[in-house]
Design an enzyme around this catalytic site. Structure first.
Site, short mmCIF file in Angstrom:
data_model
loop_
_atom_site.label_atom_id
_atom_site.label_comp_id
_atom_site.label_asym_id
_atom_site.label_seq_id
_atom_site.Cartn_x
_atom_site.Cartn_y
_atom_site.Cartn_z
N GLY A 102 -8.86 10.91 83.92
CA GLY A 102 -8.18 11.35 85.14
C GLY A 102 -9.01 12.39 85.86
N CYS A 103 -9.89 13.02 85.12
CA CYS A 103 -10.98 13.75 85.75
C CYS A 103 -10.56 14.79 86.77
CB CYS A 103 -11.87 12.74 86.45
SG CYS A 103 -13.56 12.86 85.99
N ILE A 104 -9.90 15.86 86.33
CA ILE A 104 -9.59 16.90 87.30
C ILE A 104 -10.09 18.24 86.78
CG2 ILE A 104 -7.57 18.27 87.79
CD1 ILE A 104 -6.79 16.33 89.79
#
Ligand SMILES: Cc1cc2nc3c(=O)[nH]c(=O)nc-3n(C[C@H](O)[C@H](O)[C@H](O)COP(=O)(O)OP(=O)(O)OC[C@H]3O[C@@H](n4cnc5c(N)ncnc54)[C@H](O)[C@@H]3O)c2cc1C
Lengths: 409, 106
Positions: free
Chosen positions: B104-106
């Site tokens: 999800g890469c945040i």
């Protein structure tokens, strides 16, 4: 004479030259920094422009003010990097380097989403990640008379992952201030499965969306915008109708990064967490949003990372192995409207947790809860940005995340 | 929280969302059983191209690729990924290929 070339004079590049110049003897080291334009924009302030809280003047300064003596600044577009020849092409001229630091950030690319850049762009379809976008949106909101506002995140990762949430919170507040809340709907659409990634903060932020009666459209991966029907369409064929669409366009690194072969599919450079070098390029470094480090792309991250980067860079040029590894530390205020904000503090291994955040002389700030103190922290960030971060000074905070004050989930 | 499940006759450890926790225990014959759990009755050659790519990219990068990375690496359209793995392609294909849920890469 050794040549260090820094590409990009935004937050990360400026911070790097301020930190490195004092340690690199000017008899031995030439330092050059390149940026395409003269004005430095305080990007966190762009969030406040649509709501009339800041004006453009409040977020602009001249880049040169922040470049230390003994660093040559070139204002020109960077066209290409040839890592084999150790050369950079800048506006048709060649710059040679021994060491190269890429700090060209990441920027919104509306052209990546079909339908976004049509006739409706900056009319009913907007962004606020650029000064032009934020200003156009301020004009539009000034003439707003109710309807459905949809805030849509197009792709992950994007810089400042909390900014769109802050935007919907401020929208809710602004509508109430103007006495229009009952005539408006606010929807937040995101490719994530919830309000945020990390479970505890995702729940808390999701709860805040509910309280503020902001709709959440999760797992929404936008395929295109249909500006005839005024709907955004996802790949799984859901449609969200809007009267006003505020987008976070796909964020991508500079095109020369792609052509140099250093970038991933979004032109970000995957780097090692100690050296900040991409694999196989020991004299090339990427810092700030240009780097893919698997943590948030944010100014606070760039700051904490810069301490580790500088120390390891200075060791590397003396032939010493790197010491510490960057822990992915991020610290973000989340403006939530009505003069309040939340604060989150996290790294690779610890998700944002509630509790207190100790800040010597100023704090404590309260983690994951809305307080007025946090709001002042957020407003103070602008002063800190211009006077502490950009100048390459240390905050009264360690670069590594502390567990002190945090409650376990 | 992890637990144990039997998938196509293999006893494996899964997390609370059912993802196999150790990608190295995954075998080809588990894919069909995992696919059925998420409503995909038959794995076509196109499904397999994607599954193989996920396995290879995960092995090389140590991380599950994003939809955008998959489309740019193997030249498949995002739309097609949604046809092959309806609704939540990112999660479903990772689940079937036995690699971790995309970050999800945040
Ligand atoms: C709306 C918004 C709100 C934000 N809020 C926060 C916040 O609250 N807290 C926080 O910590 N962070 C926040 N951020 C993120 C923060 O602004 C960035 O993470 C930070 O600016 C990254 O610094 P950087 O140097 O990597 O990139 P930048 O500061 O973007 O600098 C990149 C530089 O490279 C130059 N450049 C790019 N391509 C070329 C080229 N081809 N040729 C020449 N020059 C080039 C650009 O002109 C630019 O000056 C926010 C960002 C936005 C957009």
């Amino acid at each position: 004479m050794k040549k260090l070339v820094v590409l990009g004079a935004g937050l990360a590049g400026t911070m790097a030259v301020n930190r490195l110049r004092p340690h690199l003897d000017s008899d031995d080291w030439d330092i050059v920094i390149v940026d395409q334009d003269e004005t430095h924009i305080y990007q966190p302030g762009l969030l406040f422009i649509p709501f009339g809280m800041y004006r453009p003047d409040d977020v602009i300064r001249r880049r040169r003010e922040f470049i230390p003596p003994g660093v040559q600044m070139i204002t020109a577009p960077i066209e290409a990097v040839d890592t084999d020849a150790q050369k950079v092409l800048v506006n048709g001229h060649t710059l040679e380097y021994d060491y190269l630091i890429v700090a060209t950030g990441t920027s919104p690319r509306p052209e990546q989403t079909p339908g976004l850049l049509g006739d409706a762009w900056r009319d009913t379809v907007h962004d606020f990640y650029t000064l032009e976008g934020a200003t156009a949106l301020a004009d539009r909101l000034d003439r707003w008379d109710g309807g459905r506002i949809v805030v849509d995140v197009m792709e992950l990762p994007f810089k400042c992952p909390v900014a769109p949430l802050e935007f919907v919170f401020l929208t809710d507040w602004w509508l109430q201030e103007r006495g229009m809340r009952d005539r408006a709907e606010v929807i937040y659409a995101t490719p994530l499965s919830g309000a945020f990634t990390k479970p505890v903060s995702s729940r808390r932020l999701g709860h805040l969306l509910d309280e503020k009666k902001i709709g959440l459209e999760a797992d929404f991966y936008t395929e295109r915008v249909d500006t005839e029907k005024n709907v955004v369409v996802s790949y799984d064929e859901r449609e969200i109708p809007y009267d006003l669409l505020v987008t976070i366009p796909v964020n991508m690194g500079a095109d020369f990064v792609k052509n140099s072969g250093l970038g991933d599919e979004l032109n970000h450079i995957v780097v090692d967490r100690r050296t900040f070098s991409p694999e196989g390029h020991p004299n090339v470094f990427a810092i700030g949003d240009a780097a893919e480090l698997g943590t948030s792309k944010a100014g606070s991250v760039a700051h904490f990372a810069s301490e580790v980067f500088t120390a390891n860079f200075l060791r590397g040029i003396r032939g010493l192995p790197p010491l510490e590894e960057f822990d992915g530390h991020a610290n973000c205020f989340i403006e939530s409207g009505f003069g309040k904000a939340m604060l989150i503090d996290f790294n690779y291994t610890t998700e944002p947790l509630p509790g207190k955040f100790p800040l010597p002389g100023i704090g404590p700030f309260t983690l994951l809860e809305e307080t007025e103190m946090n709001h002042w922290g957020k407003l103070m960030f602008r002063w800190t940005y211009w006077n502490v971060l950009l100048r390459g000074k240390d905050l009264p905070l360690p670069s590594r995340m502390l567990l002190a004050g945090k409650e376990s989930s | 929280m992890t637990s144990t499940a039997v998938i196509a006759g293999h006893e494996v450890t899964i997390d609370d969302e059912g993802f196999i926790t150790d990608p190295s225990v995954w075998t080809d014959d588990m894919a069909a059983a995992l696919a059925k759990n998420v409503g995909i009755d038959e794995l076509t050659p196109d499904h397999w191209t994607v599954i193989r790519h996920l396995r290879e990219d995960f092995a090389a990068q140590g991380e599950t690729p994003t939809l955008r990375r998959i489309t740019s690496n193997i030249g498949i359209e995002t739309k097609r990924l949604f046809e092959l793995f309806p609704k939540k392609p990112g999660k479903k294909m990772a689940y079937i290929a036995g690699v971790p849920k995309p970050r999800g890469c945040i």
